[in-house]
Write a protein that holds these residues in place. Structure first.
Motif, mmCIF file in Angstrom:
data_model
loop_
_atom_site.group_PDB
_atom_site.id
_atom_site.type_symbol
_atom_site.label_atom_id
_atom_site.label_comp_id
_atom_site.label_asym_id
_atom_site.label_seq_id
_atom_site.Cartn_x
_atom_site.Cartn_y
_atom_site.Cartn_z
ATOM 1 N N PRO A 58 0.827 -1.215 0.000
ATOM 2 C CA PRO A 58 0.000 0.000 0.000
ATOM 3 C C PRO A 58 0.856 1.258 0.000
ATOM 4 C CG PRO A 58 0.123 -0.897 2.209
ATOM 5 C CD PRO A 58 0.858 -1.853 1.315
ATOM 6 N N ILE A 59 0.216 2.377 -0.140
ATOM 7 C CA ILE A 59 0.909 3.654 -0.061
ATOM 8 C C ILE A 59 1.362 3.872 1.393
ATOM 9 C CG2 ILE A 59 0.601 6.166 -0.190
ATOM 10 C CD1 ILE A 59 -1.220 5.676 -2.604
ATOM 11 N N SER A 60 2.580 4.289 1.534
ATOM 12 C CA SER A 60 3.125 4.510 2.862
ATOM 13 C C SER A 60 2.282 5.536 3.625
ATOM 14 C CB SER A 60 4.567 5.023 2.731
ATOM 15 O OG SER A 60 5.095 5.318 4.004
ATOM 16 N N GLY A 61 1.949 5.165 4.858
ATOM 17 C CA GLY A 61 1.160 6.074 5.685
ATOM 18 C C GLY A 61 -0.332 5.852 5.617
ATOM 19 N N HIS A 62 -0.781 5.028 4.679
ATOM 20 C CA HIS A 62 -2.207 4.721 4.595
ATOM 21 C C HIS A 62 -2.558 3.673 5.649
ATOM 22 C CE1 HIS A 62 -3.348 6.253 0.299
ATOM 23 N NE2 HIS A 62 -2.794 7.186 1.065
ATOM 24 N N ASP A 63 -3.647 3.932 6.363
ATOM 25 C CA ASP A 63 -4.023 3.056 7.468
ATOM 26 C C ASP A 63 -4.961 1.926 7.049
ATOM 27 O OD1 ASP A 63 -4.283 5.897 9.702
ATOM 28 O OD2 ASP A 63 -2.577 4.613 9.240
ATOM 29 N N TYR A 64 -5.586 2.086 5.886
ATOM 30 C CA TYR A 64 -6.567 1.101 5.449
ATOM 31 C C TYR A 64 -6.074 0.392 4.191
ATOM 32 C CZ TYR A 64 -10.091 3.174 8.532
ATOM 33 O OH TYR A 64 -10.794 3.619 9.621
ATOM 34 N N LEU A 65 -6.336 -0.913 4.134
ATOM 35 C CA LEU A 65 -6.015 -1.677 2.935
ATOM 36 C C LEU A 65 -7.205 -2.557 2.593
ATOM 37 C CD1 LEU A 65 -2.782 -3.305 1.799
ATOM 38 C CD2 LEU A 65 -4.806 -4.748 1.902
ATOM 39 N N PHE A 66 -7.531 -2.576 1.318
ATOM 40 C CA PHE A 66 -8.710 -3.293 0.838
ATOM 41 C C PHE A 66 -8.295 -4.277 -0.253
ATOM 42 C CE2 PHE A 66 -11.730 -0.202 2.629
ATOM 43 C CZ PHE A 66 -10.923 0.919 2.770
ATOM 44 N N TRP A 67 -8.981 -5.408 -0.290
ATOM 45 C CA TRP A 67 -8.877 -6.333 -1.422
ATOM 46 C C TRP A 67 -10.249 -6.433 -2.088
ATOM 47 C CZ3 TRP A 67 -4.689 -8.333 -3.673
ATOM 48 C CH2 TRP A 67 -3.487 -8.418 -2.940
ATOM 49 N N TYR A 68 -10.263 -6.162 -3.396
ATOM 50 C CA TYR A 68 -11.490 -6.260 -4.191
ATOM 51 C C TYR A 68 -11.286 -7.290 -5.304
ATOM 52 C CZ TYR A 68 -13.541 -1.911 -2.333
ATOM 53 O OH TYR A 68 -14.100 -0.947 -1.530
ATOM 54 N N LEU A 98 -17.569 -5.204 -8.971
ATOM 55 C CA LEU A 98 -16.483 -5.000 -8.018
ATOM 56 C C LEU A 98 -16.970 -5.416 -6.632
ATOM 57 C CD1 LEU A 98 -13.629 -3.760 -8.314
ATOM 58 C CD2 LEU A 98 -14.609 -1.602 -7.555
ATOM 59 N N GLU A 99 -16.354 -6.444 -6.076
ATOM 60 C CA GLU A 99 -16.772 -6.960 -4.774
ATOM 61 C C GLU A 99 -15.659 -6.744 -3.750
ATOM 62 O OE1 GLU A 99 -18.727 -11.120 -5.196
ATOM 63 O OE2 GLU A 99 -17.100 -11.030 -6.655
ATOM 64 N N LEU A 100 -16.028 -6.259 -2.580
ATOM 65 C CA LEU A 100 -15.069 -6.139 -1.496
ATOM 66 C C LEU A 100 -14.886 -7.503 -0.836
ATOM 67 C CD1 LEU A 100 -13.324 -4.418 0.435
ATOM 68 C CD2 LEU A 100 -15.387 -4.051 1.808
ATOM 69 N N ALA A 150 -10.444 -13.810 -12.267
ATOM 70 C CA ALA A 150 -10.937 -12.444 -12.064
ATOM 71 C C ALA A 150 -9.742 -11.512 -12.029
ATOM 72 C CB ALA A 150 -11.707 -12.330 -10.751
ATOM 73 N N VAL A 151 -10.045 -10.223 -11.918
ATOM 74 C CA VAL A 151 -8.992 -9.255 -11.614
ATOM 75 C C VAL A 151 -9.121 -8.905 -10.139
ATOM 76 C CG1 VAL A 151 -7.974 -7.013 -12.119
ATOM 77 C CG2 VAL A 151 -9.054 -8.326 -13.956
ATOM 78 N N TYR A 152 -8.033 -9.023 -9.422
ATOM 79 C CA TYR A 152 -8.018 -8.736 -7.992
ATOM 80 C C TYR A 152 -7.294 -7.401 -7.782
ATOM 81 C CZ TYR A 152 -9.675 -13.464 -7.317
ATOM 82 O OH TYR A 152 -10.435 -14.600 -7.352
ATOM 83 N N PHE A 153 -8.020 -6.483 -7.159
ATOM 84 C CA PHE A 153 -7.457 -5.164 -6.905
ATOM 85 C C PHE A 153 -7.165 -5.000 -5.425
ATOM 86 C CE2 PHE A 153 -7.648 -2.992 -10.863
ATOM 87 C CZ PHE A 153 -8.743 -3.491 -11.552
ATOM 88 N N CYS A 154 -6.037 -4.387 -5.159
ATOM 89 C CA CYS A 154 -5.714 -3.917 -3.828
ATOM 90 C C CYS A 154 -5.876 -2.404 -3.833
ATOM 91 C CB CYS A 154 -4.286 -4.322 -3.473
ATOM 92 S SG CYS A 154 -3.716 -3.733 -1.873
#
Lengths: 116, 114
Positions: free
Chosen positions: A25-35, A43-45, A88-92
């Motif tokens: 993830p981007i440095s300093g970001h507190d949240y991380l998501f996988w879709y 697009l599913e979380l 599928a395509v998996y996005f972070c």
């Protein structure tokens, strides 16, 4: 900043094999998501983390899927064993602490998974 | 649970035509609203967002969206599309006082013919 970095960009595997997708993830970001993105379901979380702790994994389709975030700069999504319907395509994506009460996401380029 | 509806799944336009993509959400509380765009082969990017204030929001590349609270809508508009606007467009909603995690619509595929 290099943005959200995902690897691999493309993965072709055979049914039954283990697949590991990675995300920085981007440095300093507190949240991380996988879709997960498919033609049929959009697009599913799947799961999201806050400060490396999994908060909601209700979107994970079944026990074959697992995700970890051992530290603030790395997360994995693992599928074992993989099945063709996992193609599928998996996005972070990551986001900083809430901006005015909302999560504004920055997405990675995605990992396109094909299970034969 | 909240939901987001994008009524147009596929839109085909010629260059210079006007665009309006619909987005409706199902929640009566305070919301934050977003449009993301995914160009072919690329990742999703934020196009514009609404948190509060002027319900007409200007985004990048000439896009705008209007929040109409009474209609639970946040439609995306552009007066004159270009071939380079060919992309998939996603509406998303977060709930103030909720989990703040965005719920995405199914997306609208826009194809612009030159």
């Amino acid at each position: 900043d290099a943005g959200v970095i995902q690897s691999p960009r493309h993965e072709v595997t055979e049914m039954g094999q283990e697949v590991t997708l990675r995300c920085k993830p981007i440095s300093g970001h507190d949240y991380l998501f996988w879709y997960r993105q498919t033609m049929m379901r959009g697009l599913e979380l799947l799961i999201y983390f806050n400060n490396n702790v999994p908060i909601d994994d209700s979107g994970m389709p079944e026990d074959r899927f697992s995700a970890k975030m051992p530290n603030a700069s790395f997360s994995t999504l693992k599928i074992q064993p993989s099945e063709p319907r996992d193609s599928a395509v998996y996005f972070c994506a990551s986001s900083p602490d809430r901006v005015r009460g909302a999560n504004v996401l920055t997405f990675g380029a995605g990992s396109r998974l094909t299970v034969l | 649970a909240q939901s987001v509806s994008q009524h147009n799944h596929h839109v085909i336009l010629s260059e210079a035509a006007s665009l309006e993509l619909g987005c409706n959400y199902s929640y009566g509380g305070t919301v934050n609203l977003f449009w993301y765009v995914q160009y072919p082969g690329q990742h999703l990017q934020l196009l514009l967002k609404y948190f509060s204030g002027d319900p007409l929001v200007k985004g990048i590349k000439g896009f705008e969206a209007e929040f109409i609270k009474s209609k639970f809508s946040f439609n995306l508009r552009k007066p004159s599309v270009q071939w380079s606007d060919t992309a998939e467009y996603f509406c998303a909603v977060t709930l103030s006082g909720g989990s703040y995690i965005p719920t995405f619509g199914r997306g609208t595929s826009l194809i612009v013919h030159p």
